[in-house]
Design a protein around this motif. Structure first.
Motif, short mmCIF file in Angstrom:
data_model
loop_
_atom_site.label_atom_id
_atom_site.label_comp_id
_atom_site.label_asym_id
_atom_site.label_seq_id
_atom_site.Cartn_x
_atom_site.Cartn_y
_atom_site.Cartn_z
N SER A 177 -24.56 13.57 2.05
CA SER A 177 -25.23 12.28 1.90
C SER A 177 -24.34 11.14 2.39
N LEU A 205 -32.06 16.00 0.67
CA LEU A 205 -30.87 16.45 -0.05
C LEU A 205 -31.14 16.61 -1.54
N LEU A 255 -32.50 19.90 -1.95
CA LEU A 255 -31.45 20.92 -1.93
C LEU A 255 -30.74 21.01 -3.28
N ILE A 256 -30.57 19.88 -3.96
CA ILE A 256 -29.97 19.90 -5.30
C ILE A 256 -30.84 20.73 -6.25
N ASN A 292 -31.99 11.56 2.30
CA ASN A 292 -31.52 11.85 0.94
C ASN A 292 -32.59 12.49 0.06
N VAL A 300 -26.38 10.81 -3.92
CA VAL A 300 -27.55 10.96 -3.04
C VAL A 300 -28.54 9.83 -3.26
N ILE A 314 -23.47 18.81 -0.88
CA ILE A 314 -24.66 17.99 -0.67
C ILE A 314 -24.31 16.51 -0.82
#
Length: 460
Positions: free
Chosen positions: A286, A241, A244-245, A238, A96, A282
């Motif tokens: 990316s 993202l 989200l991680i 990103n 990412v 995820i």
């Protein structure tokens, strides 16, 4: 009956194991430390085979001495309970962050350089030391490329962005994620290490500003630079993202459905499987959502994460008998080390934990070193976060902070070194860098050792 991971560790009888059982673990760590420096061509061509050879040397005696069932159960436990989540997180963060491109040029002033290092230090605990380093190192080098000397900029970048800044979350540095996988709460580092991190980071930033100001005044080229191009940011999806991680990790830490799968004796919780699966998705998102030219402009390649994956697979296998010996406590061969890190009444002594963890992290690698001393301190996350919080703080700070003392102390260090060298920065050699980093950081570590007002550390 297939032994569980815990039964497998007990079956090894660490009290009966000699130093020979630790040879594969020591061998793979020494190979990592010396290979890229002493025989770089052979190392880069065959590091995977070298790591696999040490892993086999650890597994074969297990099969011969304790049976293939226990050996296989130990291997499955090391891969599923320890290694899988560790490498999946690194893979996701690396992928990412590699899609984020900083464009434009900047004029390298002491204030700007200090702000960039401060920004990277702050971001390191959010997107990881690897992510922050890979995003910022090229813009920093570009900003300083017209200066006579920018070596000091990269050296402080390694210290701050690739190491110190990662001390506040499991996302920040691999040792802390190892602790998270062992049961340490996600926010424990932030709650207990924020003051110590400031006590190290702020003096380092101040020292860097003074050094950079001195260097800038010796360089007449800076005043003649043309106006820089506007700074831009591409691949912004990103950042979402990365959010989200973080959400996936927090979700796995709070949602406990109690559903567990037994895989050859190793219990794998449903929430951990879903978290790791989400991280892979995820990372794939990316790759799909980020333009290829962004990664190309970042000189993105899979080689660094491929190297980390292969080497740490070997490390997590080779450490199996070492953990068994540590679990044996005073009955095992690590009894002398245990006596050095414990007071007369048996309680942990934070000062040796801090310095031993740190110095071994610098010489070897901070993630496995953290794991060794975590187990040496009892390996019970509830106790280490409670009455032994000073011990956990000492181990965490030693692993994260002192990983900056050499190029091999933390994975991003050598990656930054390689990128800077490729871009024409005349970086110091292994021992020269170690001397410089030690001269800068050891006084701060001594301060942490002596300062009685630092909470949760107890180094007084």
């Amino acid at each position: 009956m297939v032994p569980s991971g815990a039964q497998a560790a007990e079956g090894l009888d660490g009290a009966a194991l000699s130093w020979l059982w630790a040879v594969p673990f020591a061998g793979i760590l020494l190979s990592i430390a010396t290979g890229p420096l002493l025989f770089p061509k052979i190392w880069h061509a065959h590091y995977g085979k070298i790591a696999a050879a040490w892993a086999v040397l650890a597994l074969l005696p297990l099969a011969v001495g304790y049976g293939w069932q226990l050996m296989l159960a130990s291997l499955v436990h090391a891969m599923l309970a320890e290694y899988l989540s560790f490498i999946v997180l690194l893979f996701a963060l690396y992928t990412v962050s590699g899609g984020i491109l900083v464009t434009g040029t900047m004029r390298a002033t002491p204030l700007l350089n200090t702000m960039l290092l401060a920004l990277g230090t702050a971001f390191a605990s959010i997107i990881g030391t690897t992510g922050a380093a890979m995003i910022l190192i090229r813009p920093v080098i570009r900003a300083n490329e017209k200066r006579r000397s920018s070596v000091h900029v990269v050296v402080f970048f390694i210290i701050l962005v690739a190491n110190v800044g990662g001390a506040l979350s499991p996302l920040g540095d691999p040792p802390l994620f190892v602790g998270f996988l062992r049961g340490v709460d996600f926010f424990w580092p932030l709650q207990h290490l924020w003051l110590q991190t400031l006590l190290v980071a702020l003096p380092l930033l101040a020292l860097f500003f003074v050094v950079d100001l001195w260097q800038a005044r010796k360089d007449p080229k800076i005043a003649a630079e043309s106006d820089p191009e506007p700074i831009g940011l591409r691949g912004g999806i990103n950042f979402f993202l990365i959010g989200l991680i973080i959400a996936a990790i927090l979700f796995s830490a709070t949602w406990k459905p109690g559903i567990v799968f037994d895989i050859y004796g190793t219990e794998v919780a449903l929430q951990n499987l879903l978290r790791d699966g989400a991280l892979v998705i995820i990372a794939l998102l990316s790759l799909w959502l980020t333009a290829d030219e962004h990664r190309s402009a970042n000189d993105f390649s899979w080689e660094p994460i491929r190297e980390v994956a292969k080497l740490f697979a070997g490390i997590f296998v080779a450490i199996i008998p070492v953990l068994a010996m540590l679990n044996a406590g005073k009955a095992g061969i690590f009894a002398p080390l245990l006596s050095l890190v414990a007071n007369a009444d048996g309680s942990p002594h934070e000062v040796p934990y801090f310095w031993f963890t740190g110095l071994l992290s610098a010489l070897l690698d901070n993630a496995p070193t953290y794991l060794v001393f975590f187990e040496l301190a009892g390996g019970n996350p509830t106790e280490l976060m409670g009455p032994l919080s000073g011990t956990l703080a000492a181990i965490s700070m030693g692993a994260v902070f002192m990983g900056a003392l050499t190029y091999v102390g933390n994975a991003p260090n050598f990656m930054v070194y390689a990128i800077a060298t490729e871009r024409g920065v005349k970086m110091p050699g292994f021992f020269a860098y170690a001397l410089i980093a030690s001269a800068v950081m050891i006084p701060l570590f001594v301060l942490l050792t002596l300062l009685p007002t630092v909470p949760n550390l107890g180094l007084h």
